[in-house]
Design an enzyme around this catalytic site. Sequence first.
Site, short mmCIF file in Angstrom:
data_model
loop_
_atom_site.label_atom_id
_atom_site.label_comp_id
_atom_site.label_asym_id
_atom_site.label_seq_id
_atom_site.Cartn_x
_atom_site.Cartn_y
_atom_site.Cartn_z
CE LYS A 1 0.35 5.63 -1.61
NZ LYS A 1 -1.28 4.54 -3.04
CD1 TRP B 1 -7.79 3.73 -1.46
CD2 TRP B 1 -9.90 4.61 -2.74
NE1 TRP B 1 -7.40 5.46 -1.05
CE2 TRP B 1 -8.91 5.50 -2.08
CE3 TRP B 1 -10.98 4.99 -4.00
CZ2 TRP B 1 -8.93 6.92 -2.33
CZ3 TRP B 1 -10.42 6.45 -3.42
CH2 TRP B 1 -10.06 7.29 -3.53
CB SER C 1 -0.91 0.17 1.24
OG SER C 1 -2.24 1.18 1.30
CG HIS D 1 -5.65 -2.68 0.73
ND1 HIS D 1 -5.27 -1.72 -0.38
CD2 HIS D 1 -5.42 -2.08 1.13
CE1 HIS D 1 -3.99 -1.15 -0.17
NE2 HIS D 1 -4.14 -0.88 0.95
#
Length: 308
Positions: free
Chosen positions: A177, A264, A173, A295
Amino acid sequence: MPELPPLPPLGPEVVDEFTRTIYGRTPPGGELAEVVLRSREDGVLDGTADRLRHRATIRCPLGTLEFDTLLHLPSGVAAAPVVVILNFEGNDETLTSFPYRKIAEAGYAVLTAHYQQIEPDDPNPPAPGVRGLFPAETWGAVAAWAWALSRLLDIASTVDGIDPERAVALGHSRLGKAALWAGVQDERFGLTVSNDSGCCGAALFRHPGGEDIEAITRRFPHWFVPSFAQYAGKEDELPVDQHQLLASIAPRRVYVCSAEDDAWADPDGEYLAVEAARPAFGPGGIGYHIRPGGHALLEEDWMKALAF
Ligand code: GCU
């Protein structure tokens, strides 16, 4: 979907553009000053792993940063490849959420630290994190967490039983990144793995769906350079897109994990970024999976990434 910026030419100019537009400049410096062993338990997890806890000190221009690490070494392996990963809830929480036993059986070491010991995840942090230890820099928190993955590799390199030449940067998540940005910048990572990293991770900005620049810069302004917010609603004006971020890691390897119900994070946008980046890699240089469910970083994600 609007046309993507072309893949070639890749090179320092593209990385500079990501630095300028999104993540900010990571300052030089930050030296590992001390790694103190706090505890060692051999043969945990039914004899599959040794568990070590260290306290690390990094000397930065304006002060020192200290944080705790948790290391699992596969038992009986002289020089194991190492996965460095930041965690969300503290080192001890990973004892129940990371599949350490399976990872050890696969022959990998894992070194982790709590991400907020490096840099608070807060637009108005109660106390400054590592970014306050460097003068007048403009890096966002994602870049600070990426910096921390490199420091974890520095720490791993001091420990017997690890082969620092076979290093993996992994993140889930927001920390996925950070793993990608670490993979771009630190050539010691032979494999970079992002899990459900979404917007500003592996997902294309120009693919509509999931989180966009308006949402991410409104809720998490501290993750990026302040000027990134000017691209809210103007994704197709960005000078870059995330297939170029993945491609900037080539020829070193990249693996992207998505989850079907994680709208998302825009799994389709992640898949399209991988496909658009593929020409930059040699055969087997970039991999992807999508699994059922939402997720989360699951055992299936770990094991497929490590098998890759
Ligand atoms: C939020 C955020 C995402 C981020 C995620 C996470 O959903 O919008 O960009 O990846 O948190 O870190 O779990």
